[in-house]
Write a protein that holds these residues in place. Structure first.
Motif, PDB file in Angstrom:
ATOM      1  N   THR A 109      47.452  34.614  46.104  1.00 36.64           N
ATOM      2  CA  THR A 109      47.715  35.815  45.327  1.00 36.64           C
ATOM      3  C   THR A 109      49.208  35.746  44.975  1.00 36.64           C
ATOM      4  O   THR A 109      49.898  34.836  45.435  1.00 36.64           O
ATOM      5  N   GLU A 111      51.839  38.514  44.621  1.00 35.23           N
ATOM      6  CA  GLU A 111      52.749  39.665  44.701  1.00 35.23           C
ATOM      7  C   GLU A 111      54.216  39.227  44.821  1.00 35.23           C
ATOM      8  O   GLU A 111      55.104  39.778  44.172  1.00 35.23           O
ATOM      9  N   ARG A 140      42.129  29.988  48.652  1.00 35.45           N
ATOM     10  CA  ARG A 140      42.047  30.634  49.960  1.00 35.45           C
ATOM     11  C   ARG A 140      41.145  29.748  50.801  1.00 35.45           C
ATOM     12  O   ARG A 140      40.007  29.477  50.399  1.00 35.45           O
ATOM     13  N   GLU A 142      38.881  29.663  52.817  1.00 37.93           N
ATOM     14  CA  GLU A 142      37.811  30.467  53.409  1.00 37.93           C
ATOM     15  C   GLU A 142      37.150  29.677  54.528  1.00 37.93           C
ATOM     16  O   GLU A 142      36.881  28.478  54.374  1.00 37.93           O
ATOM     17  N   MET A 157      41.232  33.771  39.169  1.00 35.74           N
ATOM     18  CA  MET A 157      41.402  35.223  39.300  1.00 35.74           C
ATOM     19  C   MET A 157      42.322  35.724  38.195  1.00 35.74           C
ATOM     20  O   MET A 157      43.271  35.042  37.806  1.00 35.74           O
ATOM     21  N   GLY A 160      46.973  41.236  38.113  1.00 38.33           N
ATOM     22  CA  GLY A 160      47.972  41.971  37.352  1.00 38.33           C
ATOM     23  C   GLY A 160      48.785  42.847  38.275  1.00 38.33           C
ATOM     24  O   GLY A 160      48.296  43.278  39.331  1.00 38.33           O
ATOM     25  N   VAL A 284      33.481  42.203  42.401  1.00 37.08           N
ATOM     26  CA  VAL A 284      33.986  41.442  41.249  1.00 37.08           C
ATOM     27  C   VAL A 284      35.412  41.842  40.862  1.00 37.08           C
ATOM     28  O   VAL A 284      35.973  41.297  39.917  1.00 37.08           O
ATOM     29  N   GLY A 285      35.981  42.797  41.602  1.00 41.81           N
ATOM     30  CA  GLY A 285      37.362  43.164  41.300  1.00 41.81           C
ATOM     31  C   GLY A 285      37.868  44.155  42.318  1.00 41.81           C
ATOM     32  O   GLY A 285      37.084  44.770  43.051  1.00 41.81           O
ATOM     33  N   PHE A 288      44.728  48.043  43.618  1.00 39.42           N
ATOM     34  CA  PHE A 288      45.530  48.512  44.761  1.00 39.42           C
ATOM     35  C   PHE A 288      46.752  49.278  44.262  1.00 39.42           C
ATOM     36  O   PHE A 288      47.363  48.895  43.265  1.00 39.42           O
ATOM     37  N   SER A 316      48.660  46.119  42.591  1.00 37.68           N
ATOM     38  CA  SER A 316      48.127  44.877  42.022  1.00 37.68           C
ATOM     39  C   SER A 316      46.639  45.058  41.790  1.00 37.68           C
ATOM     40  O   SER A 316      45.984  45.905  42.419  1.00 37.68           O
ATOM     41  N   GLY A 320      37.729  38.882  39.789  1.00 33.41           N
ATOM     42  CA  GLY A 320      37.235  37.569  40.207  1.00 33.41           C
ATOM     43  C   GLY A 320      36.566  36.868  39.031  1.00 33.41           C
ATOM     44  O   GLY A 320      35.355  36.932  38.874  1.00 33.41           O
ATOM     45  N   ARG A 323      34.056  34.118  40.004  1.00 29.27           N
ATOM     46  CA  ARG A 323      32.944  34.760  40.722  1.00 29.27           C
ATOM     47  C   ARG A 323      32.019  35.511  39.762  1.00 29.27           C
ATOM     48  O   ARG A 323      30.821  35.640  40.010  1.00 29.27           O
TER      49      ARG A 323
END
Ligand code: 5CA
Length: 446
Positions: A109, A111, A140, A142, A157, A160, A284-285, A288, A316, A320, A323
């Protein structure tokens, strides 16, 4: 595109490794190939859909006033040490050391990176509000990558980031993202329900996830069934209006809808019993608001109108993108294959020549192909010397919403057959009328 010259490696057999229908169909339709666990190559058909989804995301972001840029996939660990997340992020972060012994990472990500760009170039409240976004690959690590592109390790991804002077302005950015996400998903033929969620490693208290209901979804969700009646539709909205965006947020989030992380049995019990639903969903999204969590430790400040240096309020907002292909297929398929919504289909229409080599059938197909292309549409012409059954099976599998079937018998009567993949209904009509019908369908979509 002529199928004889395309690269569409469809599989006849069901691949053993695929546990859910979208993964199975993406492999069978020759859309993706696993490179290694949780990492995929995007074959031409899959790549085309990915690009269409990206295009919709770009259009809707920019409609909301957000500005595209592109940040790299590899980042310096030093920035993450400033925010304190380098140690916190855990094993999901892929850490790399370069030849000089410097610590790097493949961004999960962005930030930190965006906050660094902001603090280097923005110093005054007059430059706010500002929302920057990009569509970029993330990694990631996973622990259990699975279900194909649904839970990948490398995935695409849209992320924004909004920068605002006050909390109120930042909450407007949050609401604006919620509105633009509703539009974005509806354009893809999806209903994605905003649900109150947990913020995890991104942080903050205000967060909603967008969930597409599907049995194969990884999240357990609880909601008031009334929420599924809500549609954003084609209403126009002024994205600069705080009131208008807040009203949409209130409309779409006032009913109970939560993921298992924030589910509250007592609150849920207040929903009339007949409307209480427990189901599964695909996230799907997520949006925050986290205030000054990054701007404070990283010194991302602006001078306000009284001359004070204040940390900016941020949020932010992620979609996805890769995805979404899986989510759309989970929501739209039958036992023959995928059924693409018009908004994201890789080709607008298929042309099936029942008798390749027959002078009249070939000429009619060529004319249809040229007419559709002249209208700016993107047809896939199956010009292979194959049985009709095999051609139909391929078209059904790859899921183009419309098919025009051309054969010598119909042509004798001056007609071709137009078939809807979704309803299965066919209609005979002159070739020009079929082209007009398809053009009319897409006039409302493109
Ligand atoms: N920085 C914030 C928002 S920009 C962020 O990273 N949010 S996130 O963690 O919620 O991710 C955003 C979206 O990416 C998720 O809603 C999900 O749709 C998608 N996503 C997350 N992890 C994966 C994964 N392993 N595979 C595929 N898509 C994923």
């Amino acid at each position: 595109m002529r199928l004889s010259r395309y690269f569409l490696p469809v599989l006849k057999e069901n691949p053993a490794e695929a546990q859910i229908v979208s993964h199975r169909l993406m492999l069978r339709a020759g859309m993706i190939k696993q490179a290694t666990a949780g990492i995929y190559s995007w074959l031409p058909l899959g790549y085309k859909v990915l690009r269409r989804i990206e295009q919709i995301v770009h259009e809707e972001q920019q409609r909301a006033g957000h500005i595209p840029l592109l940040m790299p996939t590899l980042q310096s660990a030093d920035l993450w040490r400033e925010s304190g997340r380098y140690d916190d992020y855990g094993e999901e972060m892929l850490r790399i050391t370069d030849r000089h012994g410097r610590d790097m990472l493949y961004g999960p990500t962005n930030e930190e990176l965006i906050t660094d760009i902001f603090r280097s170039h923005v110093g005054s409240y007059k430059d706010l509000p500002l929302t920057l976004y990009h569509i970029q690959w993330k990694f990631r690590d996973e622990i259990r990558p699975r279900f194909g592109v649904m839970r990948g390790r490398e995935f695409l991804m849209k992320d924004g980031y909004n920068f605002d002077l006050t909390k109120e302005d930042a909450l407007h950015a949050y609401n604006r993202h919620l509105v633009s996400y509703l539009r974005t998903y509806e354009r893809m033929g999806l209903q994605a329900i905003p649900m109150r969620a947990d913020s995890g490693p991104i942080g903050g208290d205000d967060t909603h996830e967008f969930l597409v209901l599907a049995e194969t979804g990884e999240s357990e969700v609880f909601y008031d069934s009334e929420i599924t009646d809500l549609k954003f539709g084609d209403r126009e909205i002024d994205y600069d209006s705080h009131d208008a965006c807040r009203a949409v947020l209130e409309e779409f989030t006032s009913r109970y809808a939560r993921t298992d992380e924030t589910h509250d049995e007592d609150e849920f019990a207040k929903v009339p019993e007949g409307r209480r639903r427990t189901a599964r969903g695909i996230e799907v999204g997520q949006i925050f608001y986290f205030g000054t969590k990054y701007s404070e430790p990283m010194g991302a400040t602006v001078t306000d109108d009284a001359g004070n240096k204040v940390p900016v309020h941020m949020g932010s907002h992620g979609i996805g993108v890769s995805r979404l292909l899986g989510a759309i297929i989970e929501a739209s398929h039958d036992d023959k294959g995928i059924i693409w919504p018009e908004g994201v289909t890789p080709f607008h229409c298929g042309i099936v020549n029942l008798k390749q080599g027959d002078a009249e059938a070939d000429a009619a197909c060529e004319a249809l192909y040229a007419a559709l292309k002249a209208l700016g549409l993107d047809p896939l012409y199956d010009d292979r010397k194959e049985r009709a059954g095999a051609k139909f099976a391929t078209m059904d599998l790859i899921g183009l919403p419309w098919r025009i079937t051309v054969g010598p018998r119909g042509l004798k009567n001056g007609v071709v057959e137009l078939t809807s993949r979704r309803s299965g209904e066919s209609e005979e009509l002159p070739p020009e009328a079929a082209v007009e019908r398809i053009a009319a369908v897409y006039a409302g979509v493109l």
